[in-house]
Design an enzyme around this catalytic site. Structure first.
Site, short mmCIF file in Angstrom:
data_model
loop_
_atom_site.label_atom_id
_atom_site.label_comp_id
_atom_site.label_asym_id
_atom_site.label_seq_id
_atom_site.Cartn_x
_atom_site.Cartn_y
_atom_site.Cartn_z
N ASP A 41 0.84 -1.19 0.00
CA ASP A 41 0.00 0.00 0.00
C ASP A 41 0.88 1.24 0.00
O ASP A 41 2.06 1.18 0.36
CB ASP A 41 -0.91 0.00 1.24
CG ASP A 41 -2.20 0.77 1.02
OD1 ASP A 41 -2.13 1.96 0.65
OD2 ASP A 41 -3.27 0.20 1.25
N TYR B 161 -14.51 4.96 -13.97
CA TYR B 161 -14.60 3.79 -13.09
C TYR B 161 -15.11 2.58 -13.86
O TYR B 161 -14.49 1.51 -13.84
CB TYR B 161 -15.52 4.10 -11.92
CG TYR B 161 -15.62 2.97 -10.91
CD1 TYR B 161 -14.56 2.72 -10.03
CD2 TYR B 161 -16.74 2.16 -10.84
CE1 TYR B 161 -14.64 1.68 -9.11
CE2 TYR B 161 -16.83 1.13 -9.93
CZ TYR B 161 -15.77 0.89 -9.06
OH TYR B 161 -15.86 -0.14 -8.15
N VAL C 241 1.23 1.39 -6.93
CA VAL C 241 0.74 0.38 -7.87
C VAL C 241 0.84 0.81 -9.33
O VAL C 241 0.68 -0.01 -10.24
CB VAL C 241 -0.72 -0.03 -7.57
CG1 VAL C 241 -0.82 -0.76 -6.25
CG2 VAL C 241 -1.65 1.19 -7.61
#
Length: 244
Positions: free
Chosen positions: A37, A150, A61
């Site tokens: 994370d 999204y 990421v």
């Protein structure tokens, strides 16, 4: 015996929300888990709480070098990787007209490119581990329409999952996607989404938002050997929304 005894897992976005829930469940079932994370304080605190079978490693990421570091550090700490859960994701309620190109790139980078990079960098270790499982967290909006950005990326995750499943089918790696509906996480508690989610809940046949632990039950099944014949598939848990 735990359902994940002897397995090594990387979970992205593990410092909070669904990722935290998955990490807790995996450790309780015997896995060694890397909490990957960007949130260092929360991630380290969770790793400390979970004990010797958990390790926090900072991960961007969207950055390949960061991913390569996580894979290398995971192997050094725990061994070959059996499980990858690509869990990181963000959402937005902006319309096409409101969304800037930078806004769009951010969603694509975090929701879609992160999944590509995770699979790309972890797969070499997973091939050596054999009997491995990749779980890509998509959304019910990877099946039906929703917010611009999204929805696009969650459809992409669904497609990448199928492509990767076919590519790795004879290499001991299964790849499946999970498609949650509305889940109680920090992502949907944001100021610009909280009200919309509350209104949205009224349309759910089950009439409620799900708990992260309910998603973890499904992710655990896909990570375990119990799902040994499942690959390239979509696993939906949305309270009946897409059944309408």
């Amino acid at each position: 015996m735990g359902r994940l005894d002897g397995k090594v897992a990387i979970i992205t976005g593990a410092a909070q929300g669904m990722g935290e829930s998955h990490a807790r469940r995996f450790v309780s079932e015997g896995a060694k888990v890397v909490l990957a994370d960007i949130l260092e304080e929360k991630g380290q605190a969770l790793a400390d709480e979970l004990g010797n079978n958990a390790k926090f490693i900072k991960l961007d990421v969207t950055n390949q070098e960061s991913w390569e570091n996580v894979v290398a550090e995971t192997e050094r700490a725990f061994g070959l990787i059996n499980i990858l859960v690509n869990n990181v994701g963000i959402t937005t309620t902006k319309s096409i007209e409101e969304m800037t190109l930078d806004d769009y790139h951010k969603v694509v980078s975090l929701n879609q490119i992160s999944v590509f990079l995770g699979m790309k960098t972890a797969v070499s270790s997973m091939k050596k581990a054999e009997n491995a499982s990749i779980i890509n967290i998509s959304s019910m909006n990877g099946l039906v329409g929703g917010a611009i950005g999204y929805t696009d990326t969650k459809f992409a995750v669904r497609g990448m999952t199928k492509s990767a499943a076919l590519e790795f089918a004879d290499q001991g790696i299964r790849v499946n996607s999970v498609h949650p509906g509305a889940i109680e996480t920090p992502m949907i508690a944001q100021a610009d989404t909280k009200e919309a989610v509350a209104e949205f809940a009224k349309s759910i046949p089950n009439k409620r938002i799900a708990k992260p632990e309910e998603v973890s039950n499904l992710v655990l099944f896909l990570a375990s050997d119990e799902s040994s014949y499942s690959t390239g598939s979509e696993f939906v848990m949305d309270g009946g929304l897409t059944a309408q």
